[in-house]
Write an enzyme that holds these catalytic residues in place. Structure first.
Site, short mmCIF file in Angstrom:
data_model
loop_
_atom_site.label_atom_id
_atom_site.label_comp_id
_atom_site.label_asym_id
_atom_site.label_seq_id
_atom_site.Cartn_x
_atom_site.Cartn_y
_atom_site.Cartn_z
CG ASP A 96 -4.63 2.75 5.60
OD1 ASP A 96 -5.62 3.50 5.44
OD2 ASP A 96 -3.98 2.30 4.64
NE ARG A 125 -4.90 -1.54 3.73
CZ ARG A 125 -5.84 -1.36 2.80
NH1 ARG A 125 -6.84 -0.53 3.04
NH2 ARG A 125 -5.79 -2.00 1.65
CG ASP A 147 -1.99 -1.03 1.18
OD1 ASP A 147 -2.38 -1.43 0.06
OD2 ASP A 147 -2.46 -1.45 2.26
CE1 TYR A 151 3.63 -6.53 4.54
CE2 TYR A 151 3.12 -8.78 5.21
CZ TYR A 151 3.20 -7.81 4.24
OH TYR A 151 2.84 -8.11 2.94
#
Length: 239
Positions: free
Chosen positions: A99, A191, A57, A85
């Site tokens: 987000d 997310r 993203d 991550y």
């Protein structure tokens, strides 16, 4: 990231090259591909293929694998590999996109949350299961990106997909913020995971920062900044 200085001298990019790029904040993955493809065309590679193996993203940073030339045949295999991550999560509030792309739409109590409760939530969400992608995502519905429909105010319903969360670790606990490390399968939306953590804690949550630290065997420590990689390509023009 430890800055890497790639040695690109003598390479024939048509034969195949995987550039491990540390994607800059607010760039789309397509932006990075387009910029590298333009630089290669200046070197005489007029019809060279360039693609990325796994979208990040715009508000995420970290490992983006850019496949060049014959290496584009490896995209599917590279995308299928495990990812890792590090995510910063704000508890007690949600946004439509999970987000910071959108402002907070709802707030929730978070004072009842404990470190033990966070640990239990992370353990409960670990394993193989179905996950619903965010409605503000690049998933297609009848040929149209979900985020385009969502931005147009249309109702978006996405099918849940099979994912696997192999490991989650609580790195920092400073309520209402937490930082976690996630090791997961392809197709996992961090997310959405943030939202699931909020629900599990009887609250809400959204991402405030996300960094991909590993994709398969490629790590952020060995990634090139985009600026350095483009600079090295530019230097080849004069040789």
């Amino acid at each position: 990231m430890t800055e890497q200085i790639p040695d690109l001298r003598g390479l024939n990019f048509e034969e195949g090259y995987i550039a491990v790029i540390d994607k800059p904040l607010e760039w789309t993955s397509t932006d990075v591909v387009r910029k590298i493809k333009f630089a290669l065309r200046r070197l005489g590679y007029r019809k060279i293929k360039v693609g990325h193996a796994g979208t990040l993203d715009p508000l995420a940073t970290g490992v983006l694998l850019v496949c060049i030339g014959r290496a584009t045949k490896l995209v599917d295999a590279l995308q299928a590999e495990e990812k890792e991550y590090v995510a910063d999560v704000m508890l007690g509030a949600t946004t439509p996109s999970f987000d910071l792309e959108h402002p907070v739409d709802r707030t929730y109590p978070w004072e009842h949350i404990t470190r033990e409760g966070v640990g239990e939530a992370l353990r409960a969400l670990t394993g193989e299961r179905l996950q619903e992608p965010p409605r503000y995502s690049a998933k297609k519905i009848d040929g149209t990106r979900a985020y385009e429909l969502a931005r147009a105010g249309e109702e978006v319903t996405l099918r849940k997909a099979q994912i696997a969360i192999y490991e989650m670790e609580l790195l920092e606990y400073a309520l209402p913020r937490i930082k976690i490390r996630v090791r997961c399968s392809k197709g996992t939306y961090i997310r959405s995971l943030a939202g699931e953590i909020g629900q599990s804690l009887r609250s809400g949550a959204h991402l405030t920062a996300l960094r991909r630290t590993r994709s398969g065997g490629f790590t952020a420590e060995k990634a090139f900044s985009l600026d350095v990689f483009l600079q090295k390509l530019q230097e080849l023009e004069t040789k």
